[in-house]
Structures are given as C-alpha cells and as structure tokens.
Design an enzyme around this catalytic site. Structure first.
Site, mmCIF file in Angstrom:
data_model
loop_
_atom_site.group_PDB
_atom_site.id
_atom_site.type_symbol
_atom_site.label_atom_id
_atom_site.label_comp_id
_atom_site.label_asym_id
_atom_site.label_seq_id
_atom_site.Cartn_x
_atom_site.Cartn_y
_atom_site.Cartn_z
ATOM 1 N N CYS A 163 -5.022 -3.301 4.008
ATOM 2 C CA CYS A 163 -4.745 -2.763 5.230
ATOM 3 C C CYS A 163 -5.679 -2.779 6.163
ATOM 4 C CB CYS A 163 -4.267 -1.510 5.088
ATOM 5 S SG CYS A 163 -2.888 -0.857 6.547
ATOM 6 N N GLU B 51 0.807 -1.138 -0.079
ATOM 7 C CA GLU B 51 0.224 0.034 0.094
ATOM 8 C C GLU B 51 0.951 1.312 0.075
ATOM 9 O OE1 GLU B 51 -3.780 1.909 2.586
ATOM 10 O OE2 GLU B 51 -2.191 0.587 3.506
ATOM 11 N N LYS C 6 -10.510 0.847 -1.393
ATOM 12 C CA LYS C 6 -10.623 0.740 0.180
ATOM 13 C C LYS C 6 -11.627 1.434 0.930
ATOM 14 C CE LYS C 6 -7.331 1.443 3.894
ATOM 15 N NZ LYS C 6 -6.013 1.771 4.539
#
Length: 331
Positions: free
Chosen positions: A142, A10, A109
């Site tokens: 994440c 990321e 995300k």
C-alpha cells in the site's frame, strides 16, 4: 483457471478496525523464510500458527503461489530501547507461500499510513525478493508505493520482474486514484504490478488490476456496489525481454530540449491545501509550459471535445504536502 499466483488484499483476512490490543489475538509469530518451513506438513514446528498453516495448505493443495497480508508479532525486552511498553513488536506483514506450501517470503510494511497505530514499522526498510519459475518477484504494501524505499529499490537495484502489491487503497482525487496511479507506476518502473485492493466503497477503497509496462492488462473499478471481482490475466514473466518493452527515455534531455513558451497568464489554486500554479487550456489544441520553483511541466495536447461548462488547466506544484507528516511532492 490455471493461475500460477494469487494475490489477496491488505487487511483482507481480518479487516482494519483495530487497536494495538484488539488485533493481538489475530497475530502470529512469522519466522524468517530461511528456516525452510512448510506449515501444511509441519504445523507444530512453530506454534500456534493456524493462519499460516491454512494459507500453506491452500497453496500446496492447489499447486499455486498464495500471497496474503497478516500480522506478525515479535517479543522484545527492556534491553532494546525501542521496545514498546507491552514487550512486543507488531508488524503489518505480507507472506508468500510457493506451490509446495513453503514460506518463501515475509515482508514487514515500512511506510505505515497514519491510522495504523496497531502496528510498528521495522527499524530498517526491507527489500524482499524471491525467485519463481516465472520470474523474479518483489513485494511491498500500500503506502510503500509512494516512497523510494523499498519500492524503487526493488526495481532499480534488485531488478525484479514483477511486484506484488496487497493494498487497502483509499482513492484521493485527483492524483491518488488506484487505477491510474498504479498503472502509471508499473509503466514508469517498467515492471508488472499485481495490485489487490480491499473493496469498501464507503471508504473510497476501490480499484485494482494487473498492470504491465505497456499498460493495464486488466483492472476493476466499481464505486457503486460492494461486489468484489477476481481478476485473471496472462503476463510476461520477464517484461524487459519483451519485443514490445518500452525503450528508455532520457527525460532530462527531453525536458531541456523543449522550447514551449512559458505561460504568463497563470493563477494560484488550491488542490487539497497545496497551492498550485495553474494555466487554463483555452484552445482545443496547443503546447503549454507552467512552472513553479524549479519544476516546469510541459504539455502537448489535443481535445476531442470540450463543452462550454468545462474548464481544463495545467498545473505545477513543487513543495511540502501533508498536515501531520509532510512530504516533498513535485506534481
């Protein structure tokens, strides 16, 4: 070295020290993969897209799947009540290019960490999957791994074999260190997890690996140097079909069958502001149960060694964690 897919971290292309305005020049309009596009051979179809073209050519020229984290921008206007004042949505985005260089997956995300003010989150969480000759893949980023959507949905409902996980993971002791948490997630979910972490020891960002339902295949953790590491491993494409795939466990049945004595000699203690109920493990071996609220934790243990200056405890926490945003944790 014969790899079929490579996963990068990321923020791995442009870093993360940005405001909404300063990251804008790095963003590209990333189309829906349904458009059937190979940027390497058709670079002018959506312009300008130099980053997508470069990634596509990397994949195509090496006949390998390439997974990268970049930024997507989508224009909007006043007819959309959620449209930001600058007239655009900006998304933390994962892209996947197949061995021909075709864009086969795009994921925005959903669970942004509190410092990601340069990005918006999509209106609904996206469950993104794609098929390969070596299994069914899902992808998220994440902080997403701490939530049911989309992480658990990909496994429980969409039955992926492997999860791709670009991350900039900041280790937080004692519960959120990269290697143990990501390995435990793969084991608990019964899938492969390909974790690619940014390496920045000043921010405690270290620890990545290729994890399987049986445990880590390979991992790297270095909190002393800034040296990164390329990890390579051979994993089963369909882990559920493996003869060594762990059998399902009925945890509720197991927990209710346990008759460990509930410890009376407990004490409260704070772990990052969460008040746990603790019991000290005074013996070198034993069975313990510690409860807080409706949560009971059972432990069967044996210590190989214990020095006089060491203290081990079993603790339980059932409550809200966090300062700005609160999450219900059971630990």
């Amino acid at each position: 070295q014969g790899a079929h897919i490579i996963v990068t971290p990321e923020d791995g292309i442009y870093g993360w020290r940005f405001t909404r305005e300063t990251i804008y020049p790095y963003l590209e309009d990333i189309p829906d993969p349904a458009v059937n596009w190979i940027p390497c051979t058709d670079p002018t179809r959506f312009v300008p897209t130099p980053v997508q073209e470069r990634l596509s050519c990397m994949a195509r020229n090496n006949s390998i799947y390439v997974v990268a984290n970049i930024g997507d921008k989508k224009p909007c206007n006043s007819s959309d009540p959620s449209c930001p004042s600058d007239g655009r949505y900006q998304y933390n985005t994962d892209v996947v290019f197949d061995a021909e260089g075709k864009l086969v997956a795009r994921y925005h995300k959903y669970n942004l960490f509190r410092g990601e003010t340069q990005f918006n989150y999509p209106k609904e969480p996206e469950a993104v999957t794609f098929e390969t000759p070596f299994g069914k893949f899902g992808i998220f980023t994440c902080f997403d791994i701490l939530f049911r959507e989309p992480a658990v949905i990909l496994v429980s409902e969409l039955q992926v074999d492997t999860v791709l996980f670009p991350t900039a993971w900041m280790n937080v002791l004692p519960f959120l260190t990269a290697i143990e948490f990501h390995s435990a997630w793969a084991m608990g979910m019964g899938v492969n997890l390909l974790s690619a972490n940014t390496h920045n020891i000043d921010l405690a960002m270290t620890g990545d690996g290729l994890f399987t339902p049986e445990g880590p295949s390979t991992y790297h953790y270095d909190s002393r140097t800034e040296e990164g590491r390329l990890l390579l491993a051979e994993l089963r494409s369909h882990p559920r079909l493996s003869p060594t795939y762990p059998p399902p466990v009925n945890w509720s049945l197991y927990a209710t069958s346990i008759k460990f004595p509930r410890e009376k000699d407990t004490f409260p203690g704070a772990v990052r502001r969460d008040i746990f109920t603790f019991s000290e493990l005074r013996c070198k071996a034993g069975n313990y149960t510690v409860c807080q609220g409706d949560l009971c934790c059972h432990l069967v243990y044996q210590m190989s060694n214990k020095s006089n200056d060491e203290v081990y405890v079993l603790g339980a926490f059932d409550g809200l964690h966090g300062s700005l945003i609160k999450y219900h944790w059971q630990v």
